[in-house]
Design a protein around this motif. Sequence first.
Motif, short mmCIF file in Angstrom:
data_model
loop_
_atom_site.label_atom_id
_atom_site.label_comp_id
_atom_site.label_asym_id
_atom_site.label_seq_id
_atom_site.Cartn_x
_atom_site.Cartn_y
_atom_site.Cartn_z
N SER A 165 0.80 -1.22 0.00
CA SER A 165 0.00 0.00 0.00
C SER A 165 0.83 1.27 0.00
O SER A 165 0.58 2.18 -0.76
CB SER A 165 -0.94 0.01 1.18
OG SER A 165 -0.23 0.33 2.34
N SER A 166 1.84 1.31 0.85
CA SER A 166 2.58 2.57 0.92
C SER A 166 3.47 2.71 -0.28
O SER A 166 3.91 3.78 -0.63
CB SER A 166 3.41 2.62 2.19
OG SER A 166 4.33 1.58 2.13
N TYR A 167 3.74 1.60 -0.94
CA TYR A 167 4.60 1.67 -2.10
C TYR A 167 3.81 2.08 -3.34
O TYR A 167 4.19 2.98 -4.07
CB TYR A 167 5.26 0.32 -2.35
CG TYR A 167 6.00 0.28 -3.64
CD1 TYR A 167 7.23 0.89 -3.75
CD2 TYR A 167 5.43 -0.27 -4.78
CE1 TYR A 167 7.90 0.90 -4.94
CE2 TYR A 167 6.09 -0.27 -5.98
CZ TYR A 167 7.33 0.32 -6.06
OH TYR A 167 7.98 0.35 -7.24
N SER A 168 2.70 1.41 -3.52
CA SER A 168 1.99 1.56 -4.79
C SER A 168 1.49 2.99 -4.93
O SER A 168 0.92 3.57 -4.03
CB SER A 168 0.84 0.57 -4.83
OG SER A 168 -0.37 1.23 -4.99
N THR A 169 1.73 3.54 -6.11
CA THR A 169 1.26 4.90 -6.34
C THR A 169 -0.19 4.86 -6.82
O THR A 169 -0.79 5.87 -7.07
CB THR A 169 2.12 5.58 -7.41
OG1 THR A 169 2.24 4.69 -8.50
CG2 THR A 169 3.46 5.96 -6.86
N GLN A 170 -0.69 3.66 -6.96
CA GLN A 170 -2.07 3.51 -7.42
C GLN A 170 -3.01 3.82 -6.27
O GLN A 170 -2.62 4.21 -5.19
CB GLN A 170 -2.31 2.07 -7.89
CG GLN A 170 -1.30 1.58 -8.88
CD GLN A 170 -1.31 2.43 -10.12
OE1 GLN A 170 -2.37 2.69 -10.66
NE2 GLN A 170 -0.16 2.88 -10.55
N ASP A 172 -4.87 3.47 -3.21
CA ASP A 172 -4.42 2.81 -2.01
C ASP A 172 -5.32 1.66 -1.59
O ASP A 172 -4.87 0.66 -1.07
CB ASP A 172 -4.35 3.83 -0.87
CG ASP A 172 -3.10 3.64 -0.06
OD1 ASP A 172 -2.14 3.11 -0.62
OD2 ASP A 172 -3.11 4.02 1.11
N VAL A 212 3.60 0.68 9.58
CA VAL A 212 2.56 0.39 8.60
C VAL A 212 1.25 0.93 9.16
O VAL A 212 1.06 1.04 10.38
CB VAL A 212 2.48 -1.12 8.30
CG1 VAL A 212 1.85 -1.87 9.44
CG2 VAL A 212 1.73 -1.38 7.02
N ASN A 213 0.36 1.28 8.27
CA ASN A 213 -0.94 1.74 8.70
C ASN A 213 -1.70 0.60 9.37
O ASN A 213 -1.72 -0.52 8.87
CB ASN A 213 -1.71 2.21 7.47
CG ASN A 213 -2.91 3.02 7.85
OD1 ASN A 213 -3.40 2.94 8.98
ND2 ASN A 213 -3.40 3.80 6.92
#
Lengths: 254, 984
Positions: A165-170, A172, A212-213
């Motif tokens: 999640s924190s990586y993907s720029t897509q 969330d 992490v969230n």
Amino acid sequence: MSRYELLSPEGLRIDGRRWNDLRRVFAQMATQPSSNGSSYFEMGNTKVICTIQGPGEPTSRSKTIHDRCSISVDLNYAPFSGIDRKRRGRGDKRTVEMQTSLENTFAQAIRTTLLARSEIIISLHILSQDGSVLAACINATTLALIDAGIPLTDYLVACTSGSSSSYSTQNDEDADPLLDVNSLEENDLPCLTVATLGATDKVVLLLMENKVNVEKLEEMLAVGIDGCKTMRRILDTTVRKHGKELLEKREQLR
Amino acid sequence: MTSLKRSFVAQAEEASGAPLLSSKVFLRSGRGRCTKVVRELYLRQDIPCSSKLCQACTYNAPTDANGKIRPFILSETPAGNKVFPNGHYLIPDTNIFLNCMDALEHKSAFYDVIVLQTVLEEVRNRSLPLYNRLRSLTKSEDKRFYVFHNDFRRETYITRNEGETINDRNDRAVRKACTWYQAHLVSSLEGSKRQVPDIVMVSDDKENLRLANEEGIKCCNIRDYINGLENPDELLDRISSSTDKTDAAATAFYAEYYSQSKITTGLKAGLLHQGPFSTSPYNFLEGSVITSSFDKPLIIQGRRNINRAVQGDIVVVEVLPKEQWKLPSARIVEEDALTKNDNPELGQAEQIETESERLALVEEARRTHNSTDENKLVPTAKVVGIVRRNWRQYVGHIDPSSVAAGRGRSQQSVFLIAMDKRIPKIRIKTRQAESLLGQRIVVTIDSWEKTSRFPSGHFVRALGELESKEAETEALLLEWDVQYRPFPQSVLDCLPKEGHEWRVPEKDSPLWKGRKDLRDLMVCSIDPPGCTDIDDALHARPLPNGNYQVGVHIADVSHFVKPGNAMDLEAASRGTTVYLVDKRIDMLPMLLGTDLCSLKPYVERFAFSVLWEMTPDAEIVSAEFTKSAIKSVEAFSYEQAQLRIDDINNQDDLTKSMRTLLDFSKKLKKRRMDAGALNLASPEVKVHTDSETSDPVDVETKQLRETNSLVEEFMLLANITVARKIYEAFPQTAMLRRHGAPPATNFEELQSQLRVRKNMDLRVESSKALADSLDTCVDPKEPFFNTLIRIMATRCMLSAEYFAAGAFAYPEFRHYGLASEIYTHFTSPIRRYADVIAHRQLAAAIEYEPVHDSLNSKSKLEGVCQNINVRHRNAQFAGRASVEYYVGQALKGKVTEQEGFVMRLMSNGFVVFVARFGIEGLIRTSDLDQPEPDATYDDTNYVLTIHDKKKPFQVALFDKVRVTVEMIKEERTGKRKIQLKLVR
């Protein structure tokens, strides 16, 4: 944006796996006849050898506990295991920490009260590291302990999961959790190591060193536990195959 | 760095679709060490072909974590063209994407395209912007671009053969994928009556096409393909000119750039310097490069030295020997005037510097030679390499004089004159030259060969007729890179389902958790008239202990915009709302901006409140932050609020609280000014438009009232208070805003000008000193003079910027202009993205909600800051350009005589600032009389003497002059501009 894409928008990871694929697992038991129990374990490109000495007389007085056995773990990274050739000393803090968490974890799986006043020495050699090293160590140790005939309550299996999640720029919310991270993913994503005790899904080790969230944690955990189930099946097959071979050998000897 | 690679395909573990494993081992030696990298590759068979025709792939389509299957993309009935009439899927190779992206993005053709992973990776390695554009094509639903991971699919994976170059390997992979696709479609459609679409490989590589033909793959090159389509001309124009073969025999006009290794060693040794290149706005043959090793910009003069650098490029320069050091040019040299006779067709006798250009330079050199003042010499340099091109799309129009009439549809080269004066003419090849005349068009630069005097580019699209309002507005939005497309559906899906019916829920709702009910407070908002996106509201009320409670309530945007969703990403990329004269380009969809978030009067709204307890002397006792719900009792315009406060008959609670606020704001302002806050000025004008036609009617300078500063003071206070809080909670990642102190050298010129001309002293050692000395720069006869100096001083300063707290040390946080130690933007979340982040951080700091990942990652935040800094600046420029355009329109057909001030002198002209319209314009000596009168420029006394035949006269800096202002159209280039003429 980093140099490579860890998870493509089409849902493929950098090594061609999908989110819920384990890497190739290869396991062998009784690899070193000189020890009481031993195993060789591969998760993708992470390769570990485990040997067990004991249960036996404790090496020092301090290891003697009157009502149960003590467990000592000796972890050793081969200098050629990583990307750079590097020798890690024994007192390395991370190694010590991993040893302690392994000791504590296995104290919950081994029926220590049956082996009072003795010591089990687990030595682990990491031949190649490519992510999920701790998980591979746990799995290898479980196999070696079974080979050594040490009483366990159930299989202790481990697996890792990461969150894209924190990586993907897509978007969330679409981000998938990733099962069984390799070293590239481990470096860039928040990763969780989960160990469960056999079929019960009882979590005995949960280790995460990143932020992490909280909302993402649940699905990471769910995926990790799911991975552990598969891992248990794989270990079970290995043990049964090994047992069968042993029996066959005995038949032949007769 | 050498690399040694060994790769093997392991045996299949099981035949039943289990992934095969391949692993690559790289041995890499670099920096004297040997490293070993092992990569695994899992080959699979469940990567779908994504054709809606295919049955087989739909069965084993993979699912994601939520159990969703990705929809298949390629259509059942793909379009055909003349060459392949029965429908086809396209597989372009890497070069097609690199050179023809503009054509691929066109709406009329290029549907059902398969983007291979091999190609995608190559594009990514070659150009990140193109990769991003390709990625957004694959996301768009109507273009039907599908990414096929051929390197992960078992059947299409290939290993590199011994002795094979990586490019050959990739070409082979593309061909392999083509063969597989065709065979796959044939086999999956076996037995059905449907027509099997052709798989067509598009490439420009002759060798690749030959091999493909041998292997029986349908293929063609891009030009042949486009020629088989409906509208070939328009598409052909969009192909990058770099695919054309250049004449190798042509002579080089420019020096070759240094090799990469020479540049690297030169930079290391300090012989070469690196920095952004910018062209002088007055002289297109002069540019400057700001480098870290010199405190003043290096001057680069002449085409040869500029060596193909374009405004914004990051260049490497070499300093010229001291004999060649010069004074910065004081001449106006305009490209249009000098290069009007250039021929756009290549290959004809071109000279790098034409006679007239050379004359302009010689004039320069002579002046330098005569100058005795050694210290004023500035180091000059020449460009020897380009680190990064910053080419973007440029808006402009075709130079009519470069179009050969009567050529019909045949291809010809024409010049594009960009709107931005600092961009050189761009040579484009087009078949539609005549129809593009008089149009605003968009082009990109593809290359600038050393054999060509001008850069060459290609046509992208036409915006519409010159000077039509739509085309001009779009042009300036494009020019400043403002995203003005309507919000995509994915963004609108993030809006609350209730739409305009959304209400503050009942008290028992979970949304009330941690939220204070402030609905009974007398809250009101004060904004410019006609404002619909109300960000802020205020209240003040006496407390029993004699103190006052003062509250600033800000629209609770972060309640609606959740981090990481499509709306958030869109807002982050837009960065800010852009205000044009007749238009607003929103950062957030209308529903939120003007309704649900907007703190409209008489309705209940969610807010984020900052509440202070203040003593009657406006000393802060305590501050509290809370999410809240408010109900504004009235929305005032500045004027209404002022009237209400001034009317002593009004004694109700609301008016009283407003008076308290006004009183406090004055005290706050005084304190801020005493601390050294600057009172800066920028020329601000307002355009009156006719309400029906929205044609500009008149221009007026903006008026400021006390109530403006009332709101401003409390917003500043809220921002500072919040900045402290979030910095405390997030010492590394707090979103803050700083304004660096300008280096004293920036002011040198202005200081000396003031000293010489007006005998005034400008002290710049601190913002306090500057503020005080600015106050003394008053000409009793000229009330505007002070404002002029403030405008000029503002231009000497740095611009404020957003940053993540970890990027600077605490003393660097200082906001120079506001004289505050720490500052952030919190008060306008509807129109600025920085505020949204600040809201989230504050919400996390007061433990209203958990911290989202994006707030913790410093690198991510730095990325956001970088983007919003650029967007913020561009929005300002776009706004100004819009005002300028409308001022021009308002002046159309009128000739007015105005007062102006001389702002800058040059040896053949001077710049006049007209306060009435907020414009500055150039008056050249050549405009004064025919033939051009001689002029001598005394640069120590800042006086320009013009030896007019009839009556010689002088123009000095800061002089008041009378000018006529007129809108004229330059016949030759079709440029419309404001012309000033001196009235004597």
